[in-house]
Design an enzyme around this catalytic site. Structure first.
Site, PDB file in Angstrom:
ATOM      1  N   HIS A  53       1.308  -1.395  -0.384  1.00 27.92           N
ATOM      2  CA  HIS A  53      -0.106  -0.289   0.175  1.00 27.92           C
ATOM      3  C   HIS A  53       1.110   1.302   0.522  1.00 27.92           C
ATOM      4  CE1 HIS A  53       0.963  -0.248   4.335  1.00 27.92           C
ATOM      5  NE2 HIS A  53       0.637  -0.967   4.721  1.00 27.92           N
ATOM      6  N   GLY A  65       1.914   2.826   1.969  1.00 27.77           N
ATOM      7  CA  GLY A  65       2.898   3.700   3.378  1.00 27.77           C
ATOM      8  C   GLY A  65       4.655   2.482   3.214  1.00 27.77           C
ATOM      9  N   HIS A  66       4.219   1.363   2.354  1.00 25.68           N
ATOM     10  CA  HIS A  66       5.163   0.656   1.865  1.00 25.68           C
ATOM     11  C   HIS A  66       5.474   1.227   0.027  1.00 25.68           C
ATOM     12  CE1 HIS A  66       2.955  -3.202   2.930  1.00 25.68           C
ATOM     13  NE2 HIS A  66       4.102  -3.266   3.581  1.00 25.68           N
ATOM     14  N   ASP A  76       5.012  -0.326  13.150  1.00 25.36           N
ATOM     15  CA  ASP A  76       5.670  -0.869  14.013  1.00 25.36           C
ATOM     16  C   ASP A  76       6.837  -0.255  14.725  1.00 25.36           C
ATOM     17  OD1 ASP A  76       4.264  -3.110  12.812  1.00 25.36           O
ATOM     18  OD2 ASP A  76       5.019  -2.519  11.029  1.00 25.36           O
TER      19      ASP A  76
END
Length: 283
Positions: free
Chosen positions: A34, A36-37, A152
């Site tokens: 997505h 973010g990646h 994360d």
């Protein structure tokens, strides 16, 4: 974009770039990419000449009752997105390539203490799987730089500790959380949410913002803030895993004297586990 599936192919390709004194970055992912990646890839491109994106759904970081089998796999779509960014190399191995002896029989990397709290407390063995696969990818690529998302945050802290403890010659860069317009942290697991759950989900980030403001305004009763927030999550429809206020760098419960704080939360909406965090700098 070069797509390779074996370690030998990848290392042969990187050898040529290394001989030409190219700086190499690695972006480890499990796919289902997505925005973010993609932000991680763009950041890597700003810091290196060659960017390797790895795509591997790592079985050793999933627990017995977690979503390994159902984890979304969207290989062609991922390839298209990475190709559109002019990504240098996609490394997409299968399980036998990464764990020829099987995941249970391979050497594991364990980081003590900080892997036993937060997500580590509710997902035993998870971070051993993460550090094992990440250390393998670092050794395979011999990259100069690695990019990880700050969503994360515990994972990022654990990897930084591993790199420091094992003297791995790689620079770790954290990329701030990429969010949806309503504040929900982007995640591959967001696709599991029903329409109703998706409307509720942004409440998690809103609650973290409320706690941050309370701390900035001088509320030092951190345990009370945590307990009230847990109640608010339950009332909003979540099943909380944890919500804790930690010292950011050491990843331990914060005290009233700590200046660099992070508020971390994990909670279920239906069967979907969401995580989020927010920084607080207290003067």
């Amino acid at each position: 974009m070069l797509v390779v599936a074996t370690i030998k192919e990848l290392q042969n390709a990187l050898y040529k770039h290394r001989q030409a004194n190219k700086k190499i970055a690695v972006v480890p992912t499990m796919g289902n990419l997505h925005e973010g990646h993609l932000a991680l890839v763009k950041t890597a491109q700003q810091h290196a000449d060659i960017v390797v994106v790895t795509l591997f759904v790592n079985p050793t970081q999933f627990g017995a009752n977690e979503d390994l089998d159902s984890y979304p796999r969207t290989f062609q779509d991922d390839c298209d997105k990475l190709d559109a960014l002019n990504t240098s190399i996609l490394f997409a191995p299968n399980i036998d390539e990464m764990y020829p002896l099987g995941g249970d029989q391979t050497t594991h990397v364990h980081v003590p203490n900080m892997t036993q709290v937060l997500c580590g407390a509710s997902r035993p063995g998870h971070f051993d799987g993460v550090t094992t696969i990440v250390s393998k990818l670092f050794n395979i690529t011999r990259a100069d730089i690695a990019i990880f998302g700050e969503k994360d945050y515990q994972q990022l802290a654990v990897i930084r500790r591993m790199v420091n403890d094992l003297n791995i010659p790689i620079k770790i860069i954290g990329k701030p959380i990429v969010r949806e317009p309503d504040g929900l942290a982007m995640s591959s697991r967001n696709g599991y949410l029903s329409e109703k759950e998706r409307r509720i989900a942004p409440r998690l980030h809103q609650l973290l913002q409320t706690i941050k403001q309370e701390i900035i305004e001088g509320n030092h009763d951190l345990k009370s803030l945590e307990s009230h927030a847990i109640t608010d999550l339950i009332e909003a429809g979540f099943k909380p895993d944890y919500l804790q206020i930690y010292q950011r760098n050491e990843l331990r419960p914060a005290t009233e004297n700590d200046k660099e704080i992070i508020i971390l939360a994990a909670a279920f909406l239906g069967s979907t586990r969401l995580i989020d965090n927010i920084y607080v700098n207290r003067s």
